[in-house]
Write a protein that holds these residues in place. Structure first.
Motif, short mmCIF file in Angstrom:
data_model
loop_
_atom_site.label_atom_id
_atom_site.label_comp_id
_atom_site.label_asym_id
_atom_site.label_seq_id
_atom_site.Cartn_x
_atom_site.Cartn_y
_atom_site.Cartn_z
N GLN A 162 0.85 -1.19 0.00
CA GLN A 162 0.00 0.00 0.00
C GLN A 162 0.88 1.24 0.00
O GLN A 162 1.63 1.47 0.96
CB GLN A 162 -0.92 -0.01 1.21
N ARG A 185 3.31 0.28 3.06
CA ARG A 185 2.93 -0.58 4.18
C ARG A 185 2.45 -1.89 3.59
O ARG A 185 1.84 -1.92 2.52
CB ARG A 185 1.81 0.05 5.01
N ARG A 227 -7.04 -11.04 2.61
CA ARG A 227 -8.09 -11.44 3.53
C ARG A 227 -7.99 -12.94 3.82
O ARG A 227 -7.80 -13.75 2.92
CB ARG A 227 -9.45 -11.11 2.92
N GLU A 261 3.19 -4.91 11.96
CA GLU A 261 3.34 -3.90 10.91
C GLU A 261 4.72 -4.01 10.25
O GLU A 261 5.75 -4.01 10.93
CB GLU A 261 3.16 -2.50 11.49
N ARG A 292 0.08 -5.17 3.56
CA ARG A 292 -1.22 -5.66 4.02
C ARG A 292 -1.40 -7.08 3.50
O ARG A 292 -1.26 -7.34 2.31
CB ARG A 292 -2.36 -4.78 3.50
#
Length: 218
Positions: A173, A180, A185, A192, A182
């Motif tokens: 992202q 960052r 799902r 982090e 991610r």
């Protein structure tokens, strides 16, 4: 072994304090400790040079960290078998190699990647990038830079003991300072991870790291 201090400074500038970096040219493989030599008995000469140069720099970095080793073996996944209490990463590309190490009290995970001038063809994007990443790409050069960022992030995830099955299982992202990470799902949560990138001429350098619970925030 000659050190590339300019490259070391670039990599250090993309990492928090507490990391030791060593970088230099890939040179012909000299004598290696038995543990290391056994890992490349069937390797071609170019691979032997990459491996040996990386191990020499990694051992140098570990000594500077205060965790010297006589030899650096390999994990079942073929990555470097870092000493207990240490995280690290190796990378090589276009004639240079680099190693970065830190204590686990400072960083829980660490990954670095260097890429020379290259492109990544459109036909490969779907196998390594998410739909959102593909939509944001402008050309094959941008794709190569993003792939390098994901390579560094993958190494960091592997160091955390959570390597994803595919590069498309996690997403970069964009941020002002880099990316960052991610996870997709349904994937297990991870701490982090921050990914930073620097383009020096035609050479791209990427780092990814995750602070330890006792470390300092970025």
């Amino acid at each position: 072994m000659t050190r590339d201090r300019a490259l070391e400074d670039i990599i250090l500038g993309l990492l928090p304090p507490g990391v030791i970096v060593r970088a230099g040219p890939i040179v012909a493989a000299g004598p290696l400790p038995t543990i290391e030599a056994r890992l490349i008995t069937r390797a071609v000469e170019t691979r032997r040079a990459e491996f040996a140069s990386g191990r020499v720099l990694a051992r140098n970095a570990l000594a500077a960290l205060g965790r010297p080793v006589q030899a650096l073996g390999a994990t079942p996944g073929a990555g470097p078998d870092w000493p207990d209490g240490v995280v690290g990463s190796l990378t090589h590309a276009h004639g240079v190699v680099a190693a970065a190490v830190a204590r686990k009290t400072a960083l829980a995970g660490l990954g670095i990647d260097i890429e020379g001038p290259r492109t990544l063809s459109l036909s490969t994007w779907g196998s390594v990038f998410t739909q959102a990443e593909c939509a944001a790409l402008t050309d094959s050069h941008a794709a190569a830079r993003l792939f390098s960022a994901k390579e560094a992030a993958y190494k960091c995830l592997a160091g955390l003991g959570q390597p994803p099955a595919e590069f498309s299982d996690f997403e970069m992202q964009p941020q002002v300072w880099g990316y960052r990470l991610r996870m997709s799902r349904g994937a297990p949560p991870v701490p982090e991870i921050l990914v930073r990138h620097c383009l020096i001429g035609e050479r791209g350098v990427c780092t990814a790291y995750c602070h330890a619970s006792t470390g300092q925030p970025a």
